[in-house]
Write an enzyme that holds these catalytic residues in place. Structure first.
Site, PDB file in Angstrom:
ATOM      1  CG  ASP A 330      -2.031   0.809   1.153  1.00  0.00           C
ATOM      2  OD1 ASP A 330      -1.679   2.200   0.782  1.00  0.00           O
ATOM      3  OD2 ASP A 330      -2.993   0.657   1.649  1.00  0.00           O
ATOM      4  NE  ARG A 332      -4.751   2.942   0.466  1.00  0.00           N
ATOM      5  CZ  ARG A 332      -5.930   2.408   1.089  1.00  0.00           C
ATOM      6  NH1 ARG A 332      -7.019   2.897   0.652  1.00  0.00           N
ATOM      7  NH2 ARG A 332      -5.697   1.268   1.358  1.00  0.00           N
TER       8      ARG A 332
END
Length: 419
Positions: A330, A332
């Site tokens: 991930d 983000r």
């Protein structure tokens, strides 16, 4: 490394003599007023007034370059900002000048036409990085919610035509590099060098102009949708329902059923409308972070890898398949996400429509209190998305069932008694 200035001549951006160049608009990030802070001037034809690395418009700056290259746009064209002022007054709020609170956007970015009117009239090309307007949404699932009694038509927020009245804002990223580095716990020099290298040397001023502290990165921005009276978002006396949603084009727009993105987004909108109709406010924060900020191509490659592996799509290998393709599960990194909420003056979220621990922890670490966490109803989870949900549950990615408001109050009461 070369760069054209407004006269068409070429100058070196890598020359050490360029550092420390005086500007009429020094930036004092975190100052208490727009004029004390200084205007962000990121237009490439601004000459010595330019005080930011990159260009306004994020990734759209490249389309502007194509328009200029093809002759469709004059390179010295300037926007006429007449009647473009925000439809709602937002701020200033204390968070705008609290050290380290906002580092990834310009909190004064929607006010430049008013705050720097004299400079713009003089000919300085200062552009807004935030715009605030009003609109109406038409979403088929909301008609179903009305028909099934989950939502009511009130004539103000929910119209009898099925449309929903909203205030919305578009926010372009504006990074204060010292603050970004501090937020991620890295040295600013290291951050600048990595940004320079990982963009293929696109922005040499990252490493040749340490005197420039502001960077306009070529990434997607944020859209905010406010339901009800916008002042309810920052008024602590009223309740706020909020969903922070990361872009998923396949589900949000085209209805792909391999994930819960659109169902959870619609659920968040329903909760936001209900809260606004009850006298509070609703807020949807929509971040352009497609595929966990890995991009749609990477996401689709991962889909193929998941479904073609021996045994088919499995929760046990969900994140492993992503990491094999992308190198990371991930990207983000929710550390920057709370900034836009601080821009809105948010200090508490009464009903957080999310089960993500990453989002929850980023918000609370930034000083925003969260009350009830609202999970997606089980009946809204598509069959193909259950692998994702089970994988995230096993990985501790989210809280499967968040405590209700009554449970939270009971817990607080017990702790007070124990104390």
């Amino acid at each position: 490394m070369t760069k054209s200035n407004r006269t068409g001549h070429i100058r070196l951006t890598s020359h050490p003599g360029r550092t420390g160049v005086a500007t009429r608009f020094p930036i004092h990030w975190g100052a208490a007023s727009a004029r004390e802070r200084g205007a962000v001037v990121g237009t490439v034809n601004a000459g010595v007034d330019r005080n930011a690395i990159g260009a306004h418009g994020g990734s759209y700056a490249l389309y502007r370059a194509l328009a200029v290259s093809s002759g469709a746009l004059s390179p010295i064209a300037r926007p006429d900002l007449t009647n473009t002022a925000p439809v709602v007054d937002i701020g200033p709020f204390p968070q705008w000048s609290e050290p380290g609170r906002i580092v990834s956007l310009d909190p004064w970015g929607h006010r430049v036409a008013a705050d720097f009117r004299a400079e713009i009239a003089e000919g300085v090309d200062i552009r807004p990085s935030i715009a605030v307007t009003k609109a109406r949404l038409t979403i088929s699932e909301l008609d179903e919610a009305v028909a099934q009694g989950r939502l009511k038509v009130d004539g103000t927020i929910m119209k009898d035509t099925g449309e929903v009245a909203v205030t919305k804002a578009a926010v372009e990223p504006v990074w204060y590099l010292p603050g970004i580095a501090e937020r991620f716990g890295v040295a600013e020099d290291s951050l600048r060098r990595t940004l320079f290298e990982q963009t293929g040397g696109m922005y040499p001023e990252l490493v040749t102009r340490p005197d420039l502290s502001v960077f306009l990165p070529p990434i997607g921005g944020i859209t905010l949708y406010i339901f009800g009276d916008p002042s309810g978002v920052w008024d602590r006396r009223r309740t706020l329902a909020c969903r922070v949603h990361d872009e998923c084009n396949g589900s949000d727009v085209f209805g792909s059923d391999i994930c819960t993105c659109r169902p959870y987004l619609i659920h968040g909108i329903e909760e936001a409308i209900r809260e606004a109709q009850n006298g509070g406010a609703g807020l949807i924060v929509y971040n352009r972070k497609e595929g966990r900020a890995l991009g749609e191509v990477t996401k689709f490659l991962v889909y193929n890898a998941r479904k073609r592996q021996e045994g088919g799509d499995q929760a046990a290998t969900y994140f492993e398949r992503t990491e094999c393709v992308a190198g990371v599960q991930d990207a983000r990194f929710q550390q920057l996400m709370p900034d836009v909420l601080h821009w809105l003056g948010v200090t508490k979220i009464d009903r957080f429509v999310s089960m993500s621990n990453m989002k929850h922890d980023a918000l609370t670490a930034s000083g925003i209190a969260i009350g009830e966490r609202v999970p997606i109803p089980d009946e809204l989870i598509p069959d193909d998305a259950r692998v994702e949900m089970e994988a995230k549950k096993a990985a501790g990615y989210f809280t499967p069932r968040a405590p209700t408001a009554d449970e939270l109050r009971a817990t607080v009461g017990r702790k007070i008694e124990e104390f």
